[in-house]
Design an enzyme around this catalytic site. Structure first.
Site, PDB file in Angstrom:
ATOM      1  N   GLU B  74      -4.182   0.654   0.651  1.00 32.45           N
ATOM      2  CA  GLU B  74      -4.677   1.589  -0.361  1.00 32.45           C
ATOM      3  C   GLU B  74      -6.172   1.448  -0.604  1.00 32.45           C
ATOM      4  O   GLU B  74      -6.874   2.451  -0.822  1.00 32.45           O
ATOM      5  CB  GLU B  74      -3.910   1.415  -1.679  1.00 32.45           C
ATOM      6  CG  GLU B  74      -2.479   1.925  -1.652  1.00 32.45           C
ATOM      7  CD  GLU B  74      -1.480   0.924  -1.131  1.00 32.45           C
ATOM      8  OE1 GLU B  74      -1.899  -0.168  -0.650  1.00 32.45           O
ATOM      9  OE2 GLU B  74      -0.264   1.186  -1.197  1.00 32.45           O
ATOM     10  N   HIS B 143       7.676   0.022 -10.665  1.00 34.47           N
ATOM     11  CA  HIS B 143       7.756   1.358 -10.071  1.00 34.47           C
ATOM     12  C   HIS B 143       8.105   2.429 -11.099  1.00 34.47           C
ATOM     13  O   HIS B 143       8.656   3.468 -10.752  1.00 34.47           O
ATOM     14  CB  HIS B 143       8.799   1.400  -8.940  1.00 34.47           C
ATOM     15  CG  HIS B 143       8.471   0.561  -7.751  1.00 34.47           C
ATOM     16  ND1 HIS B 143       8.591  -0.805  -7.751  1.00 34.47           N
ATOM     17  CD2 HIS B 143       8.002   0.896  -6.509  1.00 34.47           C
ATOM     18  CE1 HIS B 143       8.235  -1.283  -6.558  1.00 34.47           C
ATOM     19  NE2 HIS B 143       7.867  -0.265  -5.793  1.00 34.47           N
TER      20      HIS B 143
END
Lengths: 343, 348
Positions: B74, B143
């Site tokens: 990322e 998450h």
């Protein structure tokens, strides 16, 4: 165990027969002198009004100041192969690279002095020089200048140009995730990037051997299937040769390369750093690459007294013009402190 | 079995009913047709079509040169988006979950968000950072977070959070065309995914053709006179469900969908509270130091006497999102908690 360069006991590579012609060698020397002249002037201005004592936030040039003296061979040798259409991303220690890449000295200096006429209108400072004209940027965060270079290279590739992005960081940054993510991605996508590591032996006070598991960061290129090359002895002509190969590879579409240059931090990590942690401190000046290269060029008949004097005078003139411009430029209006957050 | 949606054939009428995800994809596709500088990068955005259907069928339509699967790196690929944007492209970069900001935040807040400022306005970073947010399906503490308050706290990036299909399209179009970095946060629970419980409003009318929703404008999702509920994203739907229920009791709830956090339309909050005098803030992000406090301060900074009763905040009570269903639903701003807060506000 020693973690710094052994004192040179043999002549530097530059004194051996050079593959470069006299104008190229002269140009490398001129760039190195200009970079050094600039840093000496900033050093002078930085310390001129920090007293009494040393107050880092005080003076015409406030804040942290990371000067690049000793690392000129990297900037001169690499940037000699670039045009201002190519991109360079640098670090918290960016001046030599900015100068060698052709940044306007007046706008750069005005930014360092925090003036409205600076590259960033005084919002950036010396670690945050952004210049659209030369596609130059820098980041004060270790290794984090690498990823944006990927994007510039990606854009150059998409535009089907032969432009390249040069991403420069220090040897301490080679232990950061951003370094490894960037090498992998650039290699897999064959991006036109030249990764450069300036190994100046010191991550502030921590020696490279204490932090890095391999003797050469260039070896890490093998992990990503790209060429890796280490240049020893801060040799500007060896940097020039290695960079020629890497830039050509990137321009031709063959993908990235990694070059590590064993260079020299002639001064402290930042101004005000007493460097008590540095055992070789007394001998550091003897490794200064500029007198050494000057000597080599004189011995080769490339330079004489007149030429050296002309080069130094020309550098001083440009630098003092930039300093004077910065000093005479307006300061930003505090009422505009919240401007430029958004376009 | 794939968990991406099946494609919807284009319909000729002026608007069609689409899921939020299809509306988002439609905006991306239209902008990619319009502007060759737009590309979409991220993990599993190609053949998979985005884990939460953010790029369904775009690979087939635009090819791997423009719909680009990245390594799980990322920092590298968000930074790549920044550099590409600086050089004139308009990349859309997907951070699969907002929860993953921890592995790449430096590129986001120290680079993407600051370059324009540090350059004194000389360098623009026109990119969109898309990211999935929210819980409600037992995905656990790493998450399920919203974290929009964290993004909005850090200066230099616009933050938009669509709650419905039409806004998903209109805000995406505006985000792509904006010359600033825009963080586009889509709640998994409003996307209309076939494999996740969804509110009926995750399917809705979406205008054909070009559709823009201005960034920085809130919407009155339901007009009312008795109490103001300021909220966003999936919580808008819960608030509307509660408002419908209370309307049967003669209580008219005004629901403000903020849609944009940066810039925040504070006037919309003040206008509504000036009318109702009662304020409930519903935020699926953490309670303290975040959006709900900012909304309240908007009112009290302006005129605390606008409030006829104490403010009630319904948010995640400063605890990581639990895994077990009952525990998770105990901390999320579910309709029961919203209704209770409204009743307290009105002393019902």
């Amino acid at each position: 165990m020693t973690m710094h360069a052994e004192p040179s006991t043999s002549p530097a590579a530059e004194t051996a027969a050079s593959a470069l012609d006299a104008p190229t060698r002269t140009a490398l020397f001129e760039t190195m002198v200009l970079c050094r002249t600039y840093e000496e002037a900033i050093l002078r201005e930085y310390h001129a009004d920090k007293g009494p004592g040393f107050d880092i936030g005080k003076g015409l040039v406030p804040g942290e100041m990371h000067l690049s003296a000793g690392q000129e061979p990297v900037a001169a040798g690499v940037c000699a192969h670039l045009t201002t259409d190519d991109a360079v991303t640098a670090t918290h220690r960016p001046h030599h690279l900015a100068i060698a890449h052709g940044m306007d000295l007046r706008a750069m200096t005005a930014e360092i002095f925090g003036r409205e006429t600076g590259l960033g209108r005084g919002r950036g400072g010396h670690m945050h020089l952004f210049d659209p004209a030369t596609h130059f940027s820098c980041s004060g965060i270790i290794a984090e200048g690498y990823p944006p270079a990927l994007g510039q290279a990606f854009a150059f590739q998409r535009k089907q140009t032969d432009r390249v992005a040069v991403a420069v960081t220090g040897e301490g940054a080679a232990n950061q995730g951003a370094f490894h993510e960037s090498l992998n991605l650039a290699a897999r996508w064959s991006l036109p990037v030249v990764f450069v590591v300036e190994d100046n032996d010191w991550a502030i006070s921590v020696p490279r051997d204490a932090a890095t598991a391999v003797p050469s960061n260039a070896d890490r290129a093998a992990a990503y299937g790209i060429p890796g090359e280490r240049v020893e002895d801060n040799d500007v002509e060896a940097v020039y040769a290695a960079a020629a190969r890497a830039v050509e590879r990137a321009r031709s579409g063959a993908g990235p390369s990694l070059i590590e240059i064993h260079t020299l931090r002639l001064w402290g990590h930042f101004e005000g750093d007493a460097q008590g942690y540095r055992p070789e401190l007394a001998e550091v000046p003897s490794h200064d690459p500029i007198p050494r290269y000057e000597k080599a060029l004189r011995e080769a008949g490339v330079l004489d007294d007149d030429a050296v004097q002309r080069i130094r005078a020309a550098a001083a003139e440009r630098v003092e013009d930039a300093i004077a411009y910065a000093k005479s430029s307006p300061l930003p209006d505090p009422a505009s402190a919240t401007s430029y957050v958004f376009a | 079995m794939t968990i991406t949606d099946t494609p919807t054939a284009p319909a000729p009428q002026a608007s069609r009913r689409l899921t939020t995800s299809k509306a988002m994809v439609e905006a991306i596709a239209q902008e990619m047709e319009r502007d060759p500088a737009v590309v979409y990068l991220g993990e599993d955005v190609g053949a998979y079509g985005g884990i939460f259907s953010s790029t369904t069928d775009l690979l087939a339509r635009f090819g791997p040169e423009r719909i680009i699967d990245t390594p799980i790196s990322e920092t590298a690929f968000i930074g790549l988006g920044i550099g590409a944007a600086v050089e004139g492209m308009r990349p859309i970069v997907e951070l699969m979950f907002a929860d993953f900001m921890g592995v790449c935040l430096d590129q986001i807040y120290n680079h993407m968000a600051k370059i324009h400022f540090e350059s004194g306005g000389n360098v623009r970073v026109p990119m969109v950072l898309t990211t999935a947010v929210g819980g409600g399906y037992s995905d656990g503490a790493q998450h399920s977070q919203c974290l929009w308050g964290t993004f909005a706290h850090l200066p230099g990036m616009k933050v938009v959070v669509p709650s419905n299909p039409a806004d998903a399209k209109g805000l995406m179009t505006s985000a792509i065309r904006d010359d600033n970095p825009v963080v586009y946060m889509f709640h998994k629970g409003v996307m209309g995914l076939a494999w996740m419980a969804k509110n009926a409003r995750s399917v809705g009318d979406v205008p054909d053709g070009e559709h823009l929703v201005p960034i920085g404008k809130a919407a009155v999702a339901r007009p009312g006179t008795d109490v103001t509920v300021v909220t966003l994203s999936l919580s808008v739907h819960h608030a509307l469900d509660v408002a419908e229920k209370l309307s049967g009791e003669g209580v008219e709830v005004e629901v403000i969908d903020l849609r944009s956090l940066v810039p925040l339309e504070r006037e919309a909050i003040l206008t509504s509270v000036a009318k109702t005098g009662h304020l409930v803030v519903v935020d699926e992000d953490y309670l303290s130091f975040g959006l709900s406090g900012e909304v309240v301060a908007t009112v009290t900074d302006h005129d605390p006497t606008m409030l006829k009763a104490p403010v009630h905040r319904v948010a995640v009570p400063d605890v990581p999102i639990p895994y077990a269903h009952g525990l998770e639903y105990a901390v999320l701003p579910r309709p029961d908690r919203i209704e209770a807060a409204i009743r307290r506000s009105l002393a019902l």
